[in-house]
Scaffold this active site. Structure first.
Site, mmCIF file in Angstrom:
data_model
loop_
_atom_site.group_PDB
_atom_site.id
_atom_site.type_symbol
_atom_site.label_atom_id
_atom_site.label_comp_id
_atom_site.label_asym_id
_atom_site.label_seq_id
_atom_site.Cartn_x
_atom_site.Cartn_y
_atom_site.Cartn_z
ATOM 1 N N ASP A 76 72.115 35.647 -6.873
ATOM 2 C CA ASP A 76 70.912 35.937 -6.092
ATOM 3 C C ASP A 76 71.092 37.261 -5.334
ATOM 4 O O ASP A 76 72.099 37.423 -4.632
ATOM 5 C CB ASP A 76 70.682 34.781 -5.095
ATOM 6 C CG ASP A 76 69.275 34.756 -4.549
ATOM 7 O OD1 ASP A 76 68.698 35.827 -4.317
ATOM 8 O OD2 ASP A 76 68.753 33.635 -4.356
ATOM 9 N N VAL A 77 70.124 38.162 -5.450
ATOM 10 C CA VAL A 77 70.235 39.432 -4.704
ATOM 11 C C VAL A 77 70.132 39.211 -3.201
ATOM 12 O O VAL A 77 70.412 40.122 -2.423
ATOM 13 C CB VAL A 77 69.196 40.498 -5.149
ATOM 14 C CG1 VAL A 77 69.486 40.995 -6.550
ATOM 15 C CG2 VAL A 77 67.768 39.993 -5.009
ATOM 16 N N ASN A 103 66.691 46.283 -9.419
ATOM 17 C CA ASN A 103 65.461 46.013 -10.176
ATOM 18 C C ASN A 103 64.911 44.605 -9.948
ATOM 19 O O ASN A 103 63.715 44.374 -10.120
ATOM 20 C CB ASN A 103 65.788 46.228 -11.669
ATOM 21 C CG ASN A 103 64.771 45.608 -12.604
ATOM 22 O OD1 ASN A 103 63.710 46.179 -12.834
ATOM 23 N ND2 ASN A 103 65.064 44.415 -13.120
ATOM 24 N N SER A 156 57.328 50.470 -6.544
ATOM 25 C CA SER A 156 56.075 50.132 -7.219
ATOM 26 C C SER A 156 55.004 51.091 -6.729
ATOM 27 O O SER A 156 55.099 51.635 -5.619
ATOM 28 C CB SER A 156 55.660 48.700 -6.868
ATOM 29 O OG SER A 156 54.315 48.465 -7.232
ATOM 30 N N TYR A 177 54.556 42.238 -0.502
ATOM 31 C CA TYR A 177 55.026 42.992 -1.675
ATOM 32 C C TYR A 177 54.904 44.490 -1.410
ATOM 33 O O TYR A 177 55.850 45.260 -1.618
ATOM 34 C CB TYR A 177 54.201 42.587 -2.905
ATOM 35 C CG TYR A 177 54.714 43.164 -4.205
ATOM 36 C CD1 TYR A 177 55.695 42.495 -4.944
ATOM 37 C CD2 TYR A 177 54.229 44.367 -4.708
ATOM 38 C CE1 TYR A 177 56.170 43.026 -6.141
ATOM 39 C CE2 TYR A 177 54.694 44.899 -5.890
ATOM 40 C CZ TYR A 177 55.662 44.220 -6.615
ATOM 41 O OH TYR A 177 56.128 44.749 -7.787
ATOM 42 N N LYS A 181 57.987 47.184 -0.969
ATOM 43 C CA LYS A 181 58.154 48.304 -1.905
ATOM 44 C C LYS A 181 58.085 49.646 -1.173
ATOM 45 O O LYS A 181 58.766 50.603 -1.557
ATOM 46 C CB LYS A 181 57.098 48.232 -3.010
ATOM 47 C CG LYS A 181 57.298 47.054 -3.983
ATOM 48 C CD LYS A 181 58.644 47.106 -4.665
ATOM 49 C CE LYS A 181 58.743 46.187 -5.878
ATOM 50 N NZ LYS A 181 60.098 46.177 -6.468
ATOM 51 N N THR A 212 55.256 42.933 -18.478
ATOM 52 C CA THR A 212 56.412 42.017 -18.426
ATOM 53 C C THR A 212 55.909 40.644 -17.961
ATOM 54 O O THR A 212 54.772 40.528 -17.494
ATOM 55 C CB THR A 212 57.480 42.493 -17.408
ATOM 56 O OG1 THR A 212 56.947 42.310 -16.086
ATOM 57 C CG2 THR A 212 57.870 43.945 -17.601
HETATM 58 N N1 NAD Z 1 55.631 44.301 -13.916
HETATM 59 C C1 NAD Z 1 54.981 45.120 -13.113
HETATM 60 O O1 NAD Z 1 53.751 45.305 -13.236
HETATM 61 C C2 NAD Z 1 55.699 45.876 -12.044
HETATM 62 C C3 NAD Z 1 55.075 47.005 -11.479
HETATM 63 C C4 NAD Z 1 55.752 47.727 -10.509
HETATM 64 C C5 NAD Z 1 57.016 47.364 -10.099
HETATM 65 N N2 NAD Z 1 57.587 46.237 -10.657
HETATM 66 C C6 NAD Z 1 58.947 45.898 -10.224
HETATM 67 O O2 NAD Z 1 59.819 46.012 -11.330
HETATM 68 C C7 NAD Z 1 60.954 45.168 -11.151
HETATM 69 C C8 NAD Z 1 61.234 44.366 -12.422
HETATM 70 O O3 NAD Z 1 60.169 43.464 -12.629
HETATM 71 P P1 NAD Z 1 59.656 43.022 -14.086
HETATM 72 O O4 NAD Z 1 58.325 43.618 -14.273
HETATM 73 O O5 NAD Z 1 60.717 43.279 -15.101
HETATM 74 O O6 NAD Z 1 59.462 41.448 -13.839
HETATM 75 P P2 NAD Z 1 60.229 40.148 -14.424
HETATM 76 O O7 NAD Z 1 59.702 39.010 -13.642
HETATM 77 O O8 NAD Z 1 60.094 40.121 -15.893
HETATM 78 O O9 NAD Z 1 61.747 40.445 -14.066
HETATM 79 C C9 NAD Z 1 62.265 40.298 -12.766
HETATM 80 C C10 NAD Z 1 63.634 39.642 -12.874
HETATM 81 O O10 NAD Z 1 64.179 39.489 -11.551
HETATM 82 C C11 NAD Z 1 64.799 38.206 -11.495
HETATM 83 N N3 NAD Z 1 64.898 37.768 -10.095
HETATM 84 C C12 NAD Z 1 63.904 37.330 -9.288
HETATM 85 N N4 NAD Z 1 64.379 37.010 -8.082
HETATM 86 C C13 NAD Z 1 65.717 37.251 -8.109
HETATM 87 C C14 NAD Z 1 66.757 37.119 -7.163
HETATM 88 N N5 NAD Z 1 66.506 36.660 -5.923
HETATM 89 N N6 NAD Z 1 68.013 37.461 -7.525
HETATM 90 C C15 NAD Z 1 68.264 37.921 -8.782
HETATM 91 N N7 NAD Z 1 67.316 38.045 -9.727
HETATM 92 C C16 NAD Z 1 66.051 37.734 -9.388
HETATM 93 C C17 NAD Z 1 63.895 37.314 -12.339
HETATM 94 O O11 NAD Z 1 64.555 36.133 -12.753
HETATM 95 C C18 NAD Z 1 63.541 38.238 -13.491
HETATM 96 O O12 NAD Z 1 64.434 38.137 -14.563
HETATM 97 C C19 NAD Z 1 60.642 44.315 -9.925
HETATM 98 O O13 NAD Z 1 61.300 44.858 -8.790
HETATM 99 C C20 NAD Z 1 59.141 44.476 -9.775
HETATM 100 O O14 NAD Z 1 58.713 44.242 -8.447
HETATM 101 C C21 NAD Z 1 56.973 45.505 -11.623
#
Ligand code: NAD
Length: 279
Positions: A76-77, A103, A156, A177, A181, A212
């Protein structure tokens, strides 16, 4: 032929799926070994499915299929001791740490529980404190090596453009959120300032919607199909005629930030948004 990142090691959080997996594969293709972690279990208050252990195993399989090594654990982060343990173990087994990609993330924006204080707290704990924990656990190793590195915090477009346009889109999770960010952008500037003398660069990437499981799920679909009004759907709409970007678009940017091609790029924010900022 020597690959551009051969002999380098990247520490990536949230590596089981989505963008995290894309980062691992893109950097492994370029020759880097990977230290990776993911929670791989449900968090109470998050109303879509997070990664599962099989997702993390799939990432490991794909990295190893490229001939690279991967040290990985579930964790867990929000747990700084775990992150520090993994950094030490990764360094012991792979020799070094050169790049960090903070990430891991959750998006408690919509759904019946998104207006609970819990949603605000989860956003801040995972996205902001989690990113800080990740940098704290890793940067002393890079400093100790003495030959620089690159740290990338995934922020983000929500950090730079308001996501709430009407009361319909108002929720504790939504402002949490966005605030988390935005905080990540500030974290990156401070760490960039701290670490510039050690030739460690620190930048953020601000993606618009990325295709995703974080956004491709029933929680988001229900909001857009049944709840959102015409004004609410106007958030983060790219100017280039696409719906969203893909994980590889973010991974390519992260690769550039790790490569020597970006050697004097630090303290900056890269918008990978298809021009959403222009609208
Ligand atoms: N998908 C989008 O539209 C989008 C847009 C802008 C920014 N982001 C950011 O990009 C990053 C990656 O997201 P994604 O789109 O790949 O989503 P995703 O949900 O596919 O991947 C996120 C991963 O983080 C893991 N995770 C969640 N909480 C955790 C914790 N406490 N400890 C360790 N792991 C944890 C999840 O299990 C998952 O595998 C995130 O920071 C997200 O906020 C996503």
């Amino acid at each position: 032929m020597t690959l551009p990142l051969e002999g380098k090691v990247a520490y990536i959080t949230g590596v089981a799926r989505g963008q995290g997996r894309a980062h691992a594969i893109r950097l492994a293709e370029a020759g880097a070994d990977i230290i990776g972690m993911d929670l791989c279990r449900h968090i109470d208050g998050i109303e879509y499915t997070l990664a599962e252990p099989a997702d993390l195993e799939q990432t490991v399989k794909e990295v190893e299929a490229l001939g690279r090594r991967m040290v990985w654990e579930q964790g867990d982060v929000r747990d700084p001791d775990f992150l520090a343990h993994l950094a030490q173990r990764g360094k012991d087994e792979l020799g070094r740490i050169d790049f960090v990609i903070a990430n891991a993330g959750v998006m408690p924006l919509y759904g019946p529980r998104s207006n609970e204080r819990l949603a605000w707290n989860l956003a801040l704990d995972v996205l902001l404190t989690g990113a800080m924990n990740t940098v704290e656990a890793t940067y002393p190793h890079i400093v100790e090596q003495g030959d620089g590195g690159s740290i990338i915090l995934i922020s983000s477009m929500a950090a730079v453009q308001p996501m709430m346009r009407t009361e319909i889109g108002h929720s504790m999770g939504n402002i949490g959120y966005a605030a988390a960010k935005a905080g990540v952008v500030n974290l990156a500037a401070n760490y960039a300032s701290l670490l510039a003398g050690d030739r460690i660069r620190v930048n953020t990437i601000c993606p618009t919607g990325v295709h995703t499981p974080m956004v491709d799920n029933d929680m988001v679909k229900h909001f857009y199909d049944n709840v959102a009004g015409p004004e609410d759907v106007k958030v983060l709409v790219p100017a280039i005629p696409i719906d969203m970007v893909e994980s590889i678009d973010i991974a390519n940017a992260a690769y550039w930030l790790c490569s020597d091609d970006s050697r004097y790029f630090t303290g900056s924010t890269m918008r990978i948004d298809g021009g959403a900022f222009l609208r």
